[in-house]
Write a protein that holds these residues in place. Structure first.
Motif, PDB file in Angstrom:
ATOM      1  N   PRO A 151       6.077  -7.635   8.233  1.00 34.55           N
ATOM      2  CA  PRO A 151       6.507  -6.396   7.569  1.00 34.55           C
ATOM      3  C   PRO A 151       7.822  -6.587   6.815  1.00 34.55           C
ATOM      4  O   PRO A 151       8.711  -7.305   7.254  1.00 34.55           O
ATOM      5  CB  PRO A 151       6.658  -5.409   8.724  1.00 34.55           C
ATOM      6  CG  PRO A 151       6.858  -6.245   9.943  1.00 34.55           C
ATOM      7  CD  PRO A 151       6.075  -7.496   9.713  1.00 34.55           C
ATOM      8  N   ASP A 209       3.337   7.464   2.559  1.00 35.33           N
ATOM      9  CA  ASP A 209       3.078   6.447   3.585  1.00 35.33           C
ATOM     10  C   ASP A 209       3.093   5.093   2.883  1.00 35.33           C
ATOM     11  O   ASP A 209       2.219   4.809   2.061  1.00 35.33           O
ATOM     12  CB  ASP A 209       1.730   6.711   4.254  1.00 35.33           C
ATOM     13  CG  ASP A 209       1.451   5.761   5.423  1.00 35.33           C
ATOM     14  OD1 ASP A 209       2.208   4.788   5.590  1.00 35.33           O
ATOM     15  OD2 ASP A 209       0.464   5.998   6.153  1.00 35.33           O
ATOM     16  N   ARG A 259       7.282   0.173   8.224  1.00 33.96           N
ATOM     17  CA  ARG A 259       6.362   1.131   7.612  1.00 33.96           C
ATOM     18  C   ARG A 259       7.060   2.483   7.487  1.00 33.96           C
ATOM     19  O   ARG A 259       7.555   3.022   8.466  1.00 33.96           O
ATOM     20  CB  ARG A 259       5.097   1.279   8.445  1.00 33.96           C
ATOM     21  CG  ARG A 259       4.080   2.260   7.839  1.00 33.96           C
ATOM     22  CD  ARG A 259       2.853   2.375   8.727  1.00 33.96           C
ATOM     23  NE  ARG A 259       1.880   3.330   8.196  1.00 33.96           N
ATOM     24  CZ  ARG A 259       0.735   3.663   8.789  1.00 33.96           C
ATOM     25  NH1 ARG A 259       0.416   3.103   9.955  1.00 33.96           N
ATOM     26  NH2 ARG A 259      -0.082   4.541   8.227  1.00 33.96           N
ATOM     27  N   THR A 260       7.100   3.018   6.282  1.00 35.48           N
ATOM     28  CA  THR A 260       7.803   4.269   6.024  1.00 35.48           C
ATOM     29  C   THR A 260       6.806   5.407   5.881  1.00 35.48           C
ATOM     30  O   THR A 260       5.926   5.376   5.017  1.00 35.48           O
ATOM     31  CB  THR A 260       8.653   4.174   4.744  1.00 35.48           C
ATOM     32  OG1 THR A 260       9.626   3.141   4.892  1.00 35.48           O
ATOM     33  CG2 THR A 260       9.358   5.491   4.462  1.00 35.48           C
ATOM     34  N   GLN A 261       6.969   6.420   6.729  1.00 37.90           N
ATOM     35  CA  GLN A 261       6.147   7.620   6.650  1.00 37.90           C
ATOM     36  C   GLN A 261       7.090   8.817   6.622  1.00 37.90           C
ATOM     37  O   GLN A 261       7.875   9.029   7.546  1.00 37.90           O
ATOM     38  CB  GLN A 261       5.202   7.721   7.858  1.00 37.90           C
ATOM     39  CG  GLN A 261       4.141   6.626   7.882  1.00 37.90           C
ATOM     40  CD  GLN A 261       3.265   6.702   9.133  1.00 37.90           C
ATOM     41  OE1 GLN A 261       3.727   6.422  10.233  1.00 37.90           O
ATOM     42  NE2 GLN A 261       2.016   7.100   8.946  1.00 37.90           N
ATOM     43  N   ARG A 307      11.074  -4.484   4.981  1.00 41.13           N
ATOM     44  CA  ARG A 307      11.760  -3.191   4.926  1.00 41.13           C
ATOM     45  C   ARG A 307      11.742  -2.688   3.483  1.00 41.13           C
ATOM     46  O   ARG A 307      12.588  -3.038   2.663  1.00 41.13           O
ATOM     47  CB  ARG A 307      13.209  -3.325   5.410  1.00 41.13           C
ATOM     48  CG  ARG A 307      13.377  -3.583   6.892  1.00 41.13           C
ATOM     49  CD  ARG A 307      13.355  -2.293   7.698  1.00 41.13           C
ATOM     50  NE  ARG A 307      14.466  -1.436   7.361  1.00 41.13           N
ATOM     51  CZ  ARG A 307      15.696  -1.569   7.840  1.00 41.13           C
ATOM     52  NH1 ARG A 307      15.981  -2.545   8.692  1.00 41.13           N
ATOM     53  NH2 ARG A 307      16.644  -0.730   7.494  1.00 41.13           N
ATOM     54  N   SER A 359      10.753   0.016  11.536  1.00 40.62           N
ATOM     55  CA  SER A 359       9.491  -0.658  11.843  1.00 40.62           C
ATOM     56  C   SER A 359       8.934  -1.392  10.642  1.00 40.62           C
ATOM     57  O   SER A 359       8.046  -2.249  10.782  1.00 40.62           O
ATOM     58  CB  SER A 359       8.465   0.362  12.344  1.00 40.62           C
ATOM     59  OG  SER A 359       8.080   1.245  11.295  1.00 40.62           O
ATOM     60  N   GLU A 378       3.702   0.809   3.088  1.00 38.20           N
ATOM     61  CA  GLU A 378       3.757  -0.388   3.923  1.00 38.20           C
ATOM     62  C   GLU A 378       3.735  -1.627   3.040  1.00 38.20           C
ATOM     63  O   GLU A 378       2.879  -1.757   2.162  1.00 38.20           O
ATOM     64  CB  GLU A 378       2.581  -0.402   4.903  1.00 38.20           C
ATOM     65  CG  GLU A 378       2.691  -1.469   5.964  1.00 38.20           C
ATOM     66  CD  GLU A 378       1.641  -1.318   7.059  1.00 38.20           C
ATOM     67  OE1 GLU A 378       1.806  -1.929   8.129  1.00 38.20           O
ATOM     68  OE2 GLU A 378       0.653  -0.576   6.830  1.00 38.20           O
ATOM     69  N   THR A 394       4.090  -5.955   3.229  1.00 39.06           N
ATOM     70  CA  THR A 394       4.152  -7.163   4.063  1.00 39.06           C
ATOM     71  C   THR A 394       4.308  -8.376   3.170  1.00 39.06           C
ATOM     72  O   THR A 394       3.896  -8.381   2.004  1.00 39.06           O
ATOM     73  CB  THR A 394       2.890  -7.317   4.925  1.00 39.06           C
ATOM     74  OG1 THR A 394       1.746  -7.489   4.065  1.00 39.06           O
ATOM     75  CG2 THR A 394       2.676  -6.118   5.818  1.00 39.06           C
ATOM     76  N   ARG A 425       0.867  -1.189   0.000  1.00 40.75           N
ATOM     77  CA  ARG A 425       0.000   0.000   0.000  1.00 40.75           C
ATOM     78  C   ARG A 425       0.894   1.225   0.000  1.00 40.75           C
ATOM     79  O   ARG A 425       1.767   1.387   0.855  1.00 40.75           O
ATOM     80  CB  ARG A 425      -0.903   0.020   1.230  1.00 40.75           C
ATOM     81  CG  ARG A 425      -1.809   1.258   1.294  1.00 40.75           C
ATOM     82  CD  ARG A 425      -2.620   1.289   2.588  1.00 40.75           C
ATOM     83  NE  ARG A 425      -1.751   1.182   3.762  1.00 40.75           N
ATOM     84  CZ  ARG A 425      -1.056   2.193   4.274  1.00 40.75           C
ATOM     85  NH1 ARG A 425      -1.128   3.394   3.700  1.00 40.75           N
ATOM     86  NH2 ARG A 425      -0.303   2.014   5.341  1.00 40.75           N
ATOM     87  N   LYS A 426       0.674   2.091  -0.982  1.00 42.12           N
ATOM     88  CA  LYS A 426       1.443   3.333  -1.103  1.00 42.12           C
ATOM     89  C   LYS A 426       0.452   4.491  -1.180  1.00 42.12           C
ATOM     90  O   LYS A 426      -0.365   4.546  -2.111  1.00 42.12           O
ATOM     91  CB  LYS A 426       2.319   3.326  -2.370  1.00 42.12           C
ATOM     92  CG  LYS A 426       3.289   2.158  -2.464  1.00 42.12           C
ATOM     93  CD  LYS A 426       3.977   2.081  -3.824  1.00 42.12           C
ATOM     94  CE  LYS A 426       4.944   3.223  -4.026  1.00 42.12           C
ATOM     95  NZ  LYS A 426       5.702   3.058  -5.303  1.00 42.12           N
ATOM     96  N   ASP A 463      12.156   2.901   7.341  1.00 43.47           N
ATOM     97  CA  ASP A 463      12.026   2.926   8.794  1.00 43.47           C
ATOM     98  C   ASP A 463      12.226   1.517   9.326  1.00 43.47           C
ATOM     99  O   ASP A 463      11.823   0.528   8.683  1.00 43.47           O
ATOM    100  CB  ASP A 463      10.644   3.454   9.189  1.00 43.47           C
ATOM    101  CG  ASP A 463      10.549   3.790  10.666  1.00 43.47           C
ATOM    102  OD1 ASP A 463      10.718   4.968  11.016  1.00 43.47           O
ATOM    103  OD2 ASP A 463      10.323   2.864  11.480  1.00 43.47           O
TER     104      ASP A 463
END
Length: 606
Positions: free
Chosen positions: A212, A203, A330-332, A214, A328, A205, A207, A189-190, A326
């Motif tokens: 998740p 934003d 998820r990149t924001q 990277r 985590s 993400e 998976t 999802r972008k 990021d």
């Protein structure tokens, strides 16, 4: 520009000072060139390897279609899979355009990435709206806002898959655009959000089997304004941590290496434009450095006006990129894509602190001077001449006049110091005559220096008084040189026959005028006591050196230097008519007559 020699020191000291100033001028100029040079090591792009994509990905090229109808069907296909996760992908390629007053961004659903990023207020070398996507580099190394992962197969698959966009056709900012894709195991999802500025929020993400991945948001392929050697040489990686910025030249960028945060901001830029990430979570941000080589022998412009003849050999240039993610998964992040303009950069700040993007502007060794020179130039432009044709050229002229007016008291002080030196010159010559029988290594020589210094002190002579104008004008000159090539405001700024004040004069008119005016500066400036041959050499050597420096460099520098020379000639002509100037010439004439067989030197005219 003010004269570059000290015309008032007498005897051997004068000769030496001329040579020293000549040496400093040439050394600093070529030193700047050396530090601007970038070695471009060959590296392999982490995205270069193309393997078979993951199941469900489209088996097509990663290059977006040149043109796709906005009405092309992008109906999503959603089916079950062995893992129980639905597959989501489009059946056909389509584009979505987002625009505001500053840009027009064209996205393709192939990879959910950008195929065109046009800045409406800027033109390319052909006078067309500037597309910041370097098409040739993007076809080989990837398009802006694509995804970079540490699995080359996955990276390739995500760049070639057909995503389902939330909208097609045209969108006007403020707006948001989301791309979704799933192949049964991998989901993506972008989401991109747009406002009225140059900043876009991303934003992302990804998976795989619920875990998740990277996935970093990517700007891999340089910029679309890089069409000549100097533009490629200006490429750099920009990083800001803990309030301190760093600019990495291509030779210091190792492709594929990852740097861990915290990052206030990080990205890549060239001389005039930048793509900078400002992560929402600076402490957990990571940055992948990308460095590739591209052969531009068929496309590079060699003369600044158009493409040159094809080169017989390859011309390898550095293509720098950056990808931010990021820990985590998820990149924001916000993404600034636009000009390195002071007023714009000042208004964009890192998340959680007050550090702006202004440090992206790097004015080099004389950065502090260059920065304030530009601020003064910008103030003059905005408040005095903004409505004039060729306004930036006129701003340079006005700034040059103001600088020379400020330096005038120092020039007068220099003449006064020179006159004092001339008055005691016979006594200094007598002291030197008494000690000339001693070798340079003899301790008696130190006694001579002590006597001369005492004589100067008793008569109020400052031996360094004549160096003050040079100490002021040289840093100004080189700061001006660096500044003109660094600010986007002067890019393609015209003035009469000059199409671009940041590029060389295409007809070399200004360099020729500058050489003539530099000779006249030497001619009108009194230099009594200088060896005639030395004086003649400097009278022709200095114009030759300065002419070379401006022949193939920013015409704005030649304009600044030429106007400065003309002002110096006018000022010196007036000073030569004063009682101070007349006394200097009379003393010089007496000295010349005392030197049997020695021709008179080049001196100031009435």
């Amino acid at each position: 520009m003010a004269e570059f020699k000290n015309p008032n020191q007498q005897g051997g000291g004068d000769n030496k000072s001329l040579l020293v100033m000549m040496f400093v001028l040439v050394t600093v100029f070529f030193g700047l060139q050396y530090f601007r040079a970038k070695n471009n090591p060959q590296t392999v792009s982490p995205n270069a390897a193309h393997s078979a994509p993951v199941a469900g990905a489209a088996q097509t090229s990663t290059q977006p279609a040149a043109s796709t109808s906005e009405n092309t069907s992008t109906a999503a296909v959603a089916t079950g899979s062995a893992s129980g996760v639905a597959t989501v992908h489009a059946q056909a390629e389509a584009t979505t355009t987002v625009e505001n007053e500053l840009y027009r961004i064209t996205f393709t659903n192939r990879g959910g990435q950008v195929s065109s990023w046009v800045l409406k207020k800027y033109k390319d070398s052909d006078g067309k709206p500037l597309n910041l996507v370097h098409t040739e580099a993007a076809q080989k190394f990837g398009y802006p806002l694509s995804l970079y992962t540490y699995d080359s197969t996955l990276t390739s698959a995500l760049s070639s898959a057909l995503y389902v966009p939330s909208a097609s056709g045209s969108l006007a900012a403020p707006a948001s655009l989301t791309f979704n894709y799933a192949d049964g195991a991998t989901t993506v999802r972008k989401t991109f959000s747009f406002d009225e500025t140059y900043v876009v929020h991303a934003d992302v993400e990804v998976t795989r089997n619920g875990a998740p991945v990277r996935a970093l948001i990517n700007w891999p392929g340089g910029f679309g304004d890089q069409d000549n050697a100097s533009a490629y040489a200006g490429a750099q990686l920009d990083i800001a941590r803990n309030g301190k910025e760093e600019h990495l030249a291509p030779k210091k960028v190792s492709g594929g290496d990852t740097l861990n945060g915290p990052f206030d901001w990080a990205g890549t830029s060239d001389t005039y434009f930048a793509a900078i990430f400002l992560p929402d979570s600076p402490d957990t941000a990571t940055l992948a450095m990308l460095h590739n080589q591209l052969d531009v022998a068929k496309t590079i412009r060699r003369n600044g006006l158009g493409s040159g003849a094809p080169s017989k050999g390859a011309i390898e240039v550095p293509i720098l990129g950056a990808a931010l993610g990021d820990t985590s998964g998820r990149t924001q992040t916000r993404v600034y894509v636009g000009p390195k303009a002071v007023d714009v950069l000042r208004g964009i700040h890192a998340t959680g602190n007050t550090m702006s993007l202004e440090p992206l502007l790097d004015f080099g060794f004389f950065g502090i001077i260059g920065k304030y020179l530009f601020l003064a130039l910008q103030f003059i432009h905005n408040h005095l001449v903004a409505s004039w044709p060729g306004s930036w050229g006129w701003a340079i002229i006005i700034l040059t006049v103001l600088i020379n007016c400020l330096i005038l008291p120092f020039r007068i002080k220099t003449m006064q110091s020179g006159l004092k030196m001339q008055r005691i010159q016979p006594q200094m010559d007598a002291i030197k005559e008494r000690y000339k029988k001693y070798k340079a290594t003899d301790p008696k020589r130190s006694e001579m220096n002590v006597e001369i210094m005492k004589l100067q002190k008793d008569n109020g002579v400052n031996m360094f008084g004549g160096c003050i104008p040079t100490l002021i004008t040289l840093p100004l000159l080189f700061a001006f040189y660096t500044m003109l090539r660094s600010v986007v405001e002067l890019r393609q700024a015209h003035w009469f026959w000059l199409p671009d004040l940041a590029a060389a004069d295409p007809y070399h008119i200004l360099p020729i005028v500058m050489v003539i005016s530099q000779f006249l500066v030497q001619f009108y400036t009194p230099s009594p006591g200088v060896d005639p041959q030395q004086q003649k050499m400097m009278a022709f050597m200095m114009p030759a050196v300065t002419g070379y420096m401006t022949w193939n460099y920013a015409s704005g520098l030649a304009l600044y230097w030429t106007i400065g020379n003309l002002i110096s000639i006018a000022q010196q002509s007036v000073m030569n008519r004063t009682s101070l100037g007349r006394e200097m010439r009379e003393i010089a004439a007496k000295r010349a007559r005392r030197k049997s067989g020695t021709p008179t030197t080049i001196s100031g005219k009435r």
